[in-house]
Enzyme design. Sequence first.
Site, short mmCIF file in Angstrom:
data_model
loop_
_atom_site.label_atom_id
_atom_site.label_comp_id
_atom_site.label_asym_id
_atom_site.label_seq_id
_atom_site.Cartn_x
_atom_site.Cartn_y
_atom_site.Cartn_z
CB SER A 25 -0.82 0.00 1.30
OG SER A 25 -1.47 1.23 1.29
CG HIS A 85 -4.21 -1.80 -1.59
ND1 HIS A 85 -5.20 -2.63 -2.16
CD2 HIS A 85 -4.75 -0.93 -0.81
CE1 HIS A 85 -6.15 -2.22 -1.50
NE2 HIS A 85 -6.08 -1.58 -0.78
CG ASP A 93 -5.47 2.07 0.91
OD1 ASP A 93 -6.04 1.45 0.77
OD2 ASP A 93 -4.05 1.73 1.26
CG MET A 123 -8.43 7.00 2.62
SD MET A 123 -7.47 6.89 4.16
CE MET A 123 -6.61 5.51 3.93
CG HIS A 139 -9.58 0.11 -1.05
ND1 HIS A 139 -9.02 -0.24 0.29
CD2 HIS A 139 -11.06 -0.06 -0.77
CE1 HIS A 139 -10.25 -0.40 1.23
NE2 HIS A 139 -11.18 -0.21 0.46
CG MET A 197 -11.46 2.95 1.63
SD MET A 197 -10.04 2.89 2.80
CE MET A 197 -8.48 3.10 1.75
CG MET A 226 -11.67 -2.98 4.81
SD MET A 226 -10.23 -2.52 4.13
CE MET A 226 -9.37 -1.37 5.32
N GLY A 241 -9.36 4.13 7.03
CA GLY A 241 -9.08 5.58 7.09
C GLY A 241 -7.59 5.93 7.55
N GLY A 260 -1.26 1.78 9.59
CA GLY A 260 -0.50 1.32 10.86
C GLY A 260 -1.46 0.86 12.09
CG ASP A 294 -6.21 -2.85 3.46
OD1 ASP A 294 -5.16 -2.74 4.12
OD2 ASP A 294 -6.53 -1.69 2.71
#
Length: 226
Positions: A12, A37, A39, A41, A70, A72, A141, A146, A149, A176
């Site tokens: 990611s 990947h 992400d 958002m 992905h 989101m 998930m 959001g 870590g 993920d």
Amino acid sequence: MAPRRPIRIAPSILSADMGRLAEEIRAVEAGGVEWLHLDVMDGHFVPNLSIGVPVVAGVRRHTRLFLDTHLMITDPSRYAPAFVEAGADGITFHIETAADPAGLVRQIRGLGAKVGVSLNPGTPPAAIRGIVEQVDLVLVMTVWPGFGGQTFMTDGLPRIAEIAGWLRPDQFLEVDGGINAETAPAAARAGADTLVAGSAVFEGGDPGAAVRRLLAAVTAEREAHA
């Protein structure tokens, strides 16, 4: 027991050094990855903002890897065309955002991309049952989306195993959230074949070596339980 599918790591870039992104991509390519990947958002569906269409286009210019994108976001139907045009190879939307999931699958497939559906930790697997045969990928998930870590939620393992039992050999089961050398074997054992890893790949100084360590951890666990 879930079938032992070949495992892939999908790094990611949320955890990559954005100032050295091309170099980071080359490093994971050297580690043997096939997917990246991405992400996306929107600060609405999830409480954070991340990359958008220009970053996807920039990544595309630097690699031929499969761009596993992905979304989101609250309105995937509106933005999916722009991400595919920018170079996304696969678009994964959240079932929680889709008023017409089957229609959204048709739309994305019509754009020429692979289609995935994702579900949050609080969403029962039954929510995707009606469209699972229509998608190329299911993304489970194992953290609340959001932020990178976070710690892997072990109560996601039975959900992974349940969904694995629904899928054909040509479909992917992706996980993920909190993937590292300790949790990757458990996710794979439950039936996942694609493991998204951010911090575990990019925060150790050698992304290529980190990818190899993750794969080695899964291999060692499989051999121990053969």
